[in-house]
Design a protein around this motif. Sequence first.
Motif, PDB file in Angstrom:
ATOM      1  N   GLU A  40      95.939 -23.474  60.018  1.00 33.39           N
ATOM      2  CA  GLU A  40      95.246 -22.368  59.363  1.00 33.39           C
ATOM      3  C   GLU A  40      94.505 -21.567  60.433  1.00 33.39           C
ATOM      4  O   GLU A  40      93.544 -22.061  61.034  1.00 33.39           O
ATOM      5  CB  GLU A  40      94.234 -22.907  58.343  1.00 33.39           C
ATOM      6  N   MET A  41      94.925 -20.406  60.652  1.00 30.13           N
ATOM      7  CA  MET A  41      94.250 -19.576  61.651  1.00 30.13           C
ATOM      8  C   MET A  41      94.525 -18.111  61.324  1.00 30.13           C
ATOM      9  O   MET A  41      95.613 -17.789  60.843  1.00 30.13           O
ATOM     10  CB  MET A  41      94.774 -19.887  63.064  1.00 30.13           C
ATOM     11  N   ASP A  42      93.564 -17.284  61.564  1.00 26.24           N
ATOM     12  CA  ASP A  42      93.754 -15.850  61.381  1.00 26.24           C
ATOM     13  C   ASP A  42      94.992 -15.434  62.174  1.00 26.24           C
ATOM     14  O   ASP A  42      95.104 -15.721  63.368  1.00 26.24           O
ATOM     15  CB  ASP A  42      92.516 -15.119  61.896  1.00 26.24           C
ATOM     16  N   SER A  43      95.907 -14.746  61.501  1.00 25.77           N
ATOM     17  CA  SER A  43      97.189 -14.506  62.171  1.00 25.77           C
ATOM     18  C   SER A  43      97.059 -13.504  63.324  1.00 25.77           C
ATOM     19  O   SER A  43      97.802 -13.565  64.301  1.00 25.77           O
ATOM     20  CB  SER A  43      98.244 -14.032  61.169  1.00 25.77           C
ATOM     21  N   LYS A  44      96.096 -12.596  63.217  1.00 28.90           N
ATOM     22  CA  LYS A  44      95.910 -11.661  64.329  1.00 28.90           C
ATOM     23  C   LYS A  44      95.354 -12.398  65.551  1.00 28.90           C
ATOM     24  O   LYS A  44      95.763 -12.149  66.677  1.00 28.90           O
ATOM     25  CB  LYS A  44      94.940 -10.537  63.923  1.00 28.90           C
ATOM     26  N   LEU A  45      94.443 -13.301  65.275  1.00 36.39           N
ATOM     27  CA  LEU A  45      93.892 -14.098  66.369  1.00 36.39           C
ATOM     28  C   LEU A  45      94.992 -14.945  67.007  1.00 36.39           C
ATOM     29  O   LEU A  45      95.125 -14.997  68.236  1.00 36.39           O
ATOM     30  CB  LEU A  45      92.771 -15.003  65.832  1.00 36.39           C
ATOM     31  N   MET A  46      95.810 -15.562  66.150  1.00 38.78           N
ATOM     32  CA  MET A  46      96.881 -16.403  66.668  1.00 38.78           C
ATOM     33  C   MET A  46      97.846 -15.596  67.546  1.00 38.78           C
ATOM     34  O   MET A  46      98.205 -16.023  68.655  1.00 38.78           O
ATOM     35  CB  MET A  46      97.648 -17.052  65.517  1.00 38.78           C
ATOM     36  N   THR A  47      98.227 -14.445  67.049  1.00 37.49           N
ATOM     37  CA  THR A  47      99.130 -13.591  67.821  1.00 37.49           C
ATOM     38  C   THR A  47      98.540 -13.283  69.199  1.00 37.49           C
ATOM     39  O   THR A  47      99.215 -13.390  70.228  1.00 37.49           O
ATOM     40  CB  THR A  47      99.390 -12.259  67.081  1.00 37.49           C
ATOM     41  N   SER A  48      97.274 -12.906  69.200  1.00 31.09           N
ATOM     42  CA  SER A  48      96.622 -12.567  70.459  1.00 31.09           C
ATOM     43  C   SER A  48      96.603 -13.750  71.417  1.00 31.09           C
ATOM     44  O   SER A  48      96.867 -13.606  72.610  1.00 31.09           O
ATOM     45  CB  SER A  48      95.175 -12.137  70.202  1.00 31.09           C
ATOM     46  N   LEU A  49      96.270 -14.907  70.860  1.00 27.28           N
ATOM     47  CA  LEU A  49      96.169 -16.079  71.732  1.00 27.28           C
ATOM     48  C   LEU A  49      97.527 -16.443  72.316  1.00 27.28           C
ATOM     49  O   LEU A  49      97.633 -16.779  73.501  1.00 27.28           O
ATOM     50  CB  LEU A  49      95.592 -17.264  70.950  1.00 27.28           C
ATOM     51  N   LEU A  50      98.555 -16.351  71.503  1.00 22.35           N
ATOM     52  CA  LEU A  50      99.892 -16.704  71.993  1.00 22.35           C
ATOM     53  C   LEU A  50     100.350 -15.711  73.066  1.00 22.35           C
ATOM     54  O   LEU A  50     100.852 -16.104  74.125  1.00 22.35           O
ATOM     55  CB  LEU A  50     100.888 -16.742  70.836  1.00 22.35           C
ATOM     56  N   TYR A  51     100.158 -14.458  72.757  1.00 24.84           N
ATOM     57  CA  TYR A  51     100.541 -13.429  73.734  1.00 24.84           C
ATOM     58  C   TYR A  51      99.762 -13.650  75.026  1.00 24.84           C
ATOM     59  O   TYR A  51     100.316 -13.606  76.121  1.00 24.84           O
ATOM     60  CB  TYR A  51     100.267 -12.035  73.161  1.00 24.84           C
ATOM     61  N   GLY A  52      98.468 -13.923  74.883  1.00 29.41           N
ATOM     62  CA  GLY A  52      97.621 -14.167  76.054  1.00 29.41           C
ATOM     63  C   GLY A  52      98.101 -15.360  76.869  1.00 29.41           C
ATOM     64  O   GLY A  52      98.049 -15.332  78.104  1.00 29.41           O
ATOM     65  N   ASN A  53      98.590 -16.352  76.189  1.00 35.24           N
ATOM     66  CA  ASN A  53      99.094 -17.533  76.886  1.00 35.24           C
ATOM     67  C   ASN A  53     100.292 -17.186  77.771  1.00 35.24           C
ATOM     68  O   ASN A  53     100.349 -17.558  78.946  1.00 35.24           O
ATOM     69  CB  ASN A  53      99.475 -18.592  75.833  1.00 35.24           C
ATOM     70  N   ILE A  54     101.206 -16.447  77.215  1.00 40.14           N
ATOM     71  CA  ILE A  54     102.399 -16.068  77.996  1.00 40.14           C
ATOM     72  C   ILE A  54     102.020 -15.152  79.155  1.00 40.14           C
ATOM     73  O   ILE A  54     102.458 -15.328  80.295  1.00 40.14           O
ATOM     74  CB  ILE A  54     103.453 -15.398  77.090  1.00 40.14           C
ATOM     75  N   ILE A  55     101.184 -14.172  78.823  1.00 41.45           N
ATOM     76  CA  ILE A  55     100.728 -13.234  79.850  1.00 41.45           C
ATOM     77  C   ILE A  55     100.064 -13.981  81.002  1.00 41.45           C
ATOM     78  O   ILE A  55     100.343 -13.721  82.175  1.00 41.45           O
ATOM     79  CB  ILE A  55      99.698 -12.252  79.231  1.00 41.45           C
ATOM     80  N   SER A  56      99.198 -14.905  80.662  1.00 39.82           N
ATOM     81  CA  SER A  56      98.466 -15.629  81.712  1.00 39.82           C
ATOM     82  C   SER A  56      99.421 -16.394  82.611  1.00 39.82           C
ATOM     83  O   SER A  56      99.254 -16.426  83.838  1.00 39.82           O
ATOM     84  CB  SER A  56      97.472 -16.608  81.081  1.00 39.82           C
ATOM     85  N   THR A  57     100.399 -17.012  81.991  1.00 42.96           N
ATOM     86  CA  THR A  57     101.357 -17.772  82.791  1.00 42.96           C
ATOM     87  C   THR A  57     102.166 -16.851  83.703  1.00 42.96           C
ATOM     88  O   THR A  57     102.352 -17.114  84.894  1.00 42.96           O
ATOM     89  CB  THR A  57     102.307 -18.559  81.867  1.00 42.96           C
ATOM     90  N   ALA A  58     102.613 -15.773  83.134  1.00 40.25           N
ATOM     91  CA  ALA A  58     103.412 -14.838  83.927  1.00 40.25           C
ATOM     92  C   ALA A  58     102.585 -14.228  85.057  1.00 40.25           C
ATOM     93  O   ALA A  58     103.055 -14.064  86.184  1.00 40.25           O
ATOM     94  CB  ALA A  58     103.963 -13.726  83.023  1.00 40.25           C
ATOM     95  N   LYS A  59     101.351 -13.892  84.732  1.00 39.80           N
ATOM     96  CA  LYS A  59     100.495 -13.260  85.734  1.00 39.80           C
ATOM     97  C   LYS A  59     100.284 -14.186  86.936  1.00 39.80           C
ATOM     98  O   LYS A  59     100.194 -13.739  88.075  1.00 39.80           O
ATOM     99  CB  LYS A  59      99.151 -12.909  85.096  1.00 39.80           C
ATOM    100  N   LEU A  60     100.177 -15.468  86.635  1.00 36.39           N
ATOM    101  CA  LEU A  60      99.993 -16.442  87.706  1.00 36.39           C
ATOM    102  C   LEU A  60     101.110 -16.287  88.737  1.00 36.39           C
ATOM    103  O   LEU A  60     100.870 -16.270  89.944  1.00 36.39           O
ATOM    104  CB  LEU A  60     100.027 -17.854  87.095  1.00 36.39           C
ATOM    105  N   GLN A  61     102.311 -16.147  88.234  1.00 33.25           N
ATOM    106  CA  GLN A  61     103.441 -16.024  89.155  1.00 33.25           C
ATOM    107  C   GLN A  61     103.530 -14.631  89.758  1.00 33.25           C
ATOM    108  O   GLN A  61     103.738 -14.470  90.963  1.00 33.25           O
ATOM    109  CB  GLN A  61     104.748 -16.358  88.431  1.00 33.25           C
ATOM    110  N   LEU A  62     103.359 -13.631  88.921  1.00 30.86           N
ATOM    111  CA  LEU A  62     103.680 -12.276  89.376  1.00 30.86           C
ATOM    112  C   LEU A  62     102.540 -11.596  90.107  1.00 30.86           C
ATOM    113  O   LEU A  62     102.758 -10.772  90.979  1.00 30.86           O
ATOM    114  CB  LEU A  62     104.121 -11.423  88.186  1.00 30.86           C
ATOM    115  N   VAL A  63     101.315 -11.919  89.739  1.00 36.64           N
ATOM    116  CA  VAL A  63     100.197 -11.266  90.400  1.00 36.64           C
ATOM    117  C   VAL A  63      99.624 -12.163  91.487  1.00 36.64           C
ATOM    118  O   VAL A  63      99.303 -11.704  92.569  1.00 36.64           O
ATOM    119  CB  VAL A  63      99.109 -10.887  89.373  1.00 36.64           C
ATOM    120  N   GLU A  64      99.528 -13.446  91.186  1.00 36.65           N
ATOM    121  CA  GLU A  64      98.905 -14.325  92.164  1.00 36.65           C
ATOM    122  C   GLU A  64      99.927 -15.096  93.000  1.00 36.65           C
ATOM    123  O   GLU A  64      99.558 -16.031  93.725  1.00 36.65           O
ATOM    124  CB  GLU A  64      97.939 -15.278  91.456  1.00 36.65           C
TER     125      GLU A  64
END
Lengths: 194, 194, 194, 194
Positions: free
Chosen positions: D147-171
């Motif tokens: 049970e989680m606000d779906s907008k919050l969930m979407t943001s968190l999931l997107y943020g998770n992928i972004i963070s992982t990708a950024k680690l490789q691509l930016v750092e």
Amino acid sequence: MNIQLMKVVDKKAAVLNAALELIVENGFHGTPMSKVAKQANVAAGTIYHYFESKEEMIDTLYTTLKEEMGNALLRDDDTSLDYKERFYAFWQNLFLYFTQNPKEFVFLEQYANSPLISKSIKEDNVKHYLPVIQFLEEGIKLGILREMDSKLMTSLLYGNIISTAKLQLVEDYQISPELMNQAINSCWDSVKAN
Amino acid sequence: MNIQLMKVVDKKAAVLNAALELIVENGFHGTPMSKVAKQANVAAGTIYHYFESKEEMIDTLYTTLKEEMGNALLRDDDTSLDYKERFYAFWQNLFLYFTQNPKEFVFLEQYANSPLISKSIKEDNVKHYLPVIQFLEEGIKLGILREMDSKLMTSLLYGNIISTAKLQLVEDYQISPELMNQAINSCWDSVKAN
Amino acid sequence: MNIQLMKVVDKKAAVLNAALELIVENGFHGTPMSKVAKQANVAAGTIYHYFESKEEMIDTLYTTLKEEMGNALLRDDDTSLDYKERFYAFWQNLFLYFTQNPKEFVFLEQYANSPLISKSIKEDNVKHYLPVIQFLEEGIKLGILREMDSKLMTSLLYGNIISTAKLQLVEDYQISPELMNQAINSCWDSVKAN
Amino acid sequence: MNIQLMKVVDKKAAVLNAALELIVENGFHGTPMSKVAKQANVAAGTIYHYFESKEEMIDTLYTTLKEEMGNALLRDDDTSLDYKERFYAFWQNLFLYFTQNPKEFVFLEQYANSPLISKSIKEDNVKHYLPVIQFLEEGIKLGILREMDSKLMTSLLYGNIISTAKLQLVEDYQISPELMNQAINSCWDSVKAN
DNA sequence: TATGAATGAGAGTTCATTCAT
DNA sequence: AATGAATGAACTCTCATTCAT
């Protein structure tokens, strides 16, 4: 005139007409060729089949209108009339041409003194008024008009009509028949012999 | 006036002067700001400390010259003189201002009817001529000048001077004292009461 | 701290503050130095006593805010608490710093990935978070947190907080205490050992 | 597709591609249109046949990439698979799109929160992800996800992928398959029902 | 003849930075 | 230290004109 030629004339005229309307409203440099083309319903490149350049287009427009104005000025001149009556008729011819063709008037005034129209073109266009110049010189010779340099007289008379027309067309000040009479009488008094 | 202020005035004036010279010769759009800057001996960006835009620069130039012209028109008016003498003096004041300041004349004529100068700015500048307008209205009331709409009369008189000046300045036709007299007499006859 | 120095600090701080406000609203290039100066009530030239260039000013702002954020993150850490409680406290510290300092948050996010902030400056600023990184590494070692690359874990946790804050600050989606709990629990579940 | 159209498409695409490359490296304001033109092998003016302004060009680029990203995200979704398998597939789709298109990723991150991209454009682009949002809401309804606000969930999931990708691509921190698994498992644990 | 995409020089304007005061 | 007028390079964008079709 065959159809081909008619189309050509139509297209050239459409371009000049579009240019006139746009330039009066936005000035020469506020009027891109692309907009002239669009308003005339032709492609941009097409204009360059009829005119070498934007400048030549403007020159042509100026010359065309000057000729039109000359024709209006001389319309229905009746040599059997009194000198004064003919004088009044010339005045009214020009005034009516201006007030009935406001765009043309504004354009001609806008470019009469602009560096955009070359001096040679302006001088070329004197020819359309020669009959009236001769009419004035005759009036002087006959003692109906006062002794005055004929170029000066021409300028003053033209300036009188322009000023009256501008009042109506630029300053939105309606020239009633009564006002027109005041202007025309004033004009006559300024050149008639005493 | 301290040195700082003098420099500022000098720089702004230098820009306006450069603009006047270049615009008279090449027109508004034929005069890039870069050339104004060069001619005024300032950097391009400096102009924008004094004027918001090219348009504002032109408006300022127009207003400045209109005021200068108003001052010239009213110079040395002597109310103890005859009405006609004062009338002649006004005519000559303006004519001399134009012929002695040809660049200013050409500029004012070029922009008087151009869409570049906003109508509100033109109306603002009427104030510089109010005394002469009143002088004419008085002349009508006193029966020295004929019954004529005063706005029409103003236009015709201004047009008369303009036409004469233009003959000399635009068409290179020298106005001798004799010709000037012809013009001014013609002008008087065009408005005097019969 | 004497008055002189206070003034200096005040002025430098005023500049940074003005820069922050303007840049958040209009971006780096939408914020001319002249406007920063005006908003900070100093002369344009004055900024260059404190910063070598606009870029150095931005770098300083970035570094200053990163330090501020680091301090907020570590505030009131109580090592006597449960591991999980301390974890939750860190999360909330950062989240509250962001939501209570929205301009700072937007700025940091705007420039975190921008080519404007040099990589070396970004790396310099890692130092402010070292204690938390160590805290996470300890958690892994103790088996409280799962086996995971610690850099990856740090990124994911930071991303979680950022995403939640962004929802509220950028997308105007109010994060109620209930939602905050959902986020923080989700965050904990994403790293805790099974 | 005829040759004419191909050329047009090519030119517009060339401009967008050049813009992408240069902006990622130097930022929006560090990328003059003249350089975009040169890199795209077109004249500066040509860009303005395809885009009204630099801003519209950027908006188009943003929208184009968002659509591309949406297509990548949804690629090969197989509804016959397990919910968790589909979830993992979505995660990988997006992650692979980012890591295989690093310029696109950096650009999207750079402009996701910038004042340069208007809010309305951002909202327009939500449409490309709707199927995934519905997929998540279904997961919650089915009790597979918590049970989680779906907008919050979407943001968190997107943020998770972004963070992982950024680690490789930016750092420049290489994400091995092992690390990717850690990230994706962490992501699943952060939203799965207990 | 007619098209209109493409060109690229040149326009007006901005703004980071300097320096005389 | 503080000022702010002045600078001028560099920007975005326009538009008269060309030319392949």
